[in-house]
Design a protein around this motif. Structure first.
Motif, mmCIF file in Angstrom:
data_model
loop_
_atom_site.group_PDB
_atom_site.id
_atom_site.type_symbol
_atom_site.label_atom_id
_atom_site.label_comp_id
_atom_site.label_asym_id
_atom_site.label_seq_id
_atom_site.Cartn_x
_atom_site.Cartn_y
_atom_site.Cartn_z
ATOM 1 N N ALA A 123 74.842 25.621 -29.596
ATOM 2 C CA ALA A 123 76.197 25.352 -30.094
ATOM 3 C C ALA A 123 77.014 26.644 -30.172
ATOM 4 C CB ALA A 123 76.123 24.682 -31.465
ATOM 5 N N GLN A 124 76.399 27.721 -30.624
ATOM 6 C CA GLN A 124 77.103 29.007 -30.707
ATOM 7 C C GLN A 124 77.476 29.518 -29.323
ATOM 8 O OE1 GLN A 124 74.138 31.149 -32.923
ATOM 9 N NE2 GLN A 124 75.153 30.795 -34.893
ATOM 10 N N LYS A 125 76.579 29.389 -28.376
ATOM 11 C CA LYS A 125 76.859 29.843 -27.013
ATOM 12 C C LYS A 125 78.039 29.079 -26.420
ATOM 13 C CE LYS A 125 71.997 30.981 -26.206
ATOM 14 N NZ LYS A 125 70.769 30.645 -25.446
ATOM 15 N N MET A 126 78.047 27.768 -26.617
ATOM 16 C CA MET A 126 79.123 26.943 -26.071
ATOM 17 C C MET A 126 80.447 27.214 -26.772
ATOM 18 S SD MET A 126 77.934 25.192 -23.564
ATOM 19 C CE MET A 126 79.249 23.993 -23.382
ATOM 20 N N ARG A 127 80.373 27.491 -28.064
ATOM 21 C CA ARG A 127 81.595 27.685 -28.842
ATOM 22 C C ARG A 127 82.248 29.041 -28.585
ATOM 23 N NH1 ARG A 127 82.060 27.672 -35.509
ATOM 24 N NH2 ARG A 127 84.276 28.256 -35.607
ATOM 25 N N TYR A 128 81.430 30.104 -28.510
ATOM 26 C CA TYR A 128 81.989 31.451 -28.502
ATOM 27 C C TYR A 128 82.031 32.140 -27.132
ATOM 28 C CZ TYR A 128 81.600 31.195 -33.591
ATOM 29 O OH TYR A 128 81.728 30.821 -34.906
ATOM 30 N N LEU A 129 81.038 31.930 -26.310
ATOM 31 C CA LEU A 129 80.895 32.762 -25.117
ATOM 32 C C LEU A 129 81.954 32.525 -24.035
ATOM 33 C CD1 LEU A 129 77.006 32.976 -24.784
ATOM 34 C CD2 LEU A 129 78.600 34.606 -25.836
ATOM 35 N N PRO A 130 82.290 31.276 -23.683
ATOM 36 C CA PRO A 130 83.284 31.103 -22.614
ATOM 37 C C PRO A 130 84.629 31.760 -22.921
ATOM 38 C CG PRO A 130 82.085 29.066 -22.975
ATOM 39 C CD PRO A 130 81.687 29.986 -24.082
#
Length: 387
Positions: free
Chosen positions: A104-111
């Motif tokens: 969830a953190q990767k999808m929320r912040y990285l892009p």
């Protein structure tokens, strides 16, 4: 053993030459003198895919490693355009979340971060702790299934321009842990959150990124903000500090080359006696050659440290040596370049002395030379702990 870079790696190293045609040292210095973040340059770098160098492709990144990040930053610095935010943001924060964050953190912040829509900074240093992270007192106290963050951080690079900070805090007081390294947790904190205040730290160094103190007063955090496991952040935290030391090495090597190249151009043209370029004198040639040798040796160690990191092996020994060697080599290179320019080396027109404050800072920050030598003595050579 093959020391040749791949075609793609040579392109990454050469990217600095390309982007400098539009955003050169003059542009960087205009931003640095005003302490204004170089948004146009940063957006170009993000658009070209380099902010997300260490982020997997499925989250908007390039899916590369520390070697490529090193080459990218060294290439920029070869042109006199170091960006410190790329160390604390693109590598330390984004790379950390990509490796240890939840899906969830990767999808929320990285892009958004990879595309340049948002920026990250890294908050670990405290006024009373300094290099002794064990003394961290910023606490995230559990309240139900949430946390209240209280404490302060200092010398946080780009905290005013960043949207989020990766914050190192205690979730169990030092006195209550079985081991001194227990009790640390890492949180993603919104820098506009209620209860968070910032205070500007004026520094005598021209740089686009500014330094800040952060004050946390019951900042509300939830389980979704935790990176990794509660109370078990110390081990992964220190693995995140190796990239910082490696990439500081990249910047110092690049700035050292930039200064030496400027000096070489100058001494090949400057004539004082008998219509002979001063670059023909061994009094200038030998210091330049010695400084260039030191830069290239430091660059090799930095590349080795990046490679070791990418292999998933313990990189602390090589990361610390790289930072030590590169900072010393960078200072020596800039000092030599100033000496070759004579009085012109101190003028704004030639812009040589302007390089010195940053490379001198990187001898002390993010970890000072003395603590690096302590690490090498104790952990590499097996000597008794000295402090």
């Amino acid at each position: 053993m093959d020391f040749d870079l791949t075609h793609e790696q040579r392109q990454i190293l050469g990217y600095g030459d390309t982007v400098a045609k539009k955003f050169d040292r003059k542009y960087w210095m205009e931003c640095a003198d005003k302490h204004v973040f170089p948004d146009a340059l940063y957006q170009q770098v993000a658009e070209d895919g380099f902010v997300g160098t260490m982020v997997p492709e499925e989250y908007g990144g390039a899916g590369q490693g520390m070697v490529e990040m090193h080459l990218f930053l060294e290439g920029l610095s070869n042109n006199g355009i170091p960006l410190l935010n790329l160390v604390v943001g693109a590598a330390m924060s984004l790379g950390f979340i990509a490796k240890y964050g939840s899906e969830a953190q990767k999808m929320r912040y990285l892009p958004d971060a990879c595309s340049g829509k948002t920026r990250f900074c890294f908050a670990i240093t405290e006024p009373d702790a300094g290099s002794n992270t064990i003394r961290t007192t910023t606490m995230a106290t559990k309240r139900g299934n949430r946390f209240a963050l209280n404490g302060q951080k200092t010398f946080i690079t780009d905290a005013d321009g960043a949207d989020h900070a990766l914050v190192v805090a205690r979730t169990t007081p030092h006195s209550e842990t079985g081991k001194k390294t227990d009790g640390f947790t890492l949180f993603i904190v919104d820098l506009k959150a209620k209860g968070l205040q910032k205070s500007y730290i004026p520094v005598s160094i021209p740089a686009p990124e500014t330094q800040w103190q952060l004050f946390f007063d019951d900042v509300d955090l939830g389980p979704e903000d935790i990176v990794g496991e509660i109370d078990k952040g110390f081990g992964i935290l220190f693995k995140s500090l190796n990239p910082e030391r490696i990439l500081v090495g990249s910047i110092c090597c690049g700035l050292g080359r930039y200064a030496l190249n400027r000096a070489v151009d100058y001494v090949k043209e400057r004539k004082v006696f008998n219509n002979v370029p001063i670059g023909a004198y061994q009094g200038l040639q030998h210091p330049l050659a010695s400084a260039r040798t030191d830069v290239e040796m430091a660059s090799l160690m930095t590349l080795k440290a990046a490679w070791i990191f990418d292999q998933g092996r313990e990189a602390g020994e090589f990361a610390n040596m790289a930072k030590l060697a590169a900072a010393d080599a960078g200072i020596k290179a800039v000092d030599t370049a100033v000496q070759c320019h004579g009085g012109n080396g101190f003028t704004k027109e030639y812009g040589i002395f302007d390089i010195y404050p940053l490379v001198r800072l990187l001898k002390t920050a993010p970890l000072n030379r003395e603590m690096i030598l302590n690490y090498i003595g104790e952990h590499v050579m097996g000597l008794p702990r000295s402090y």
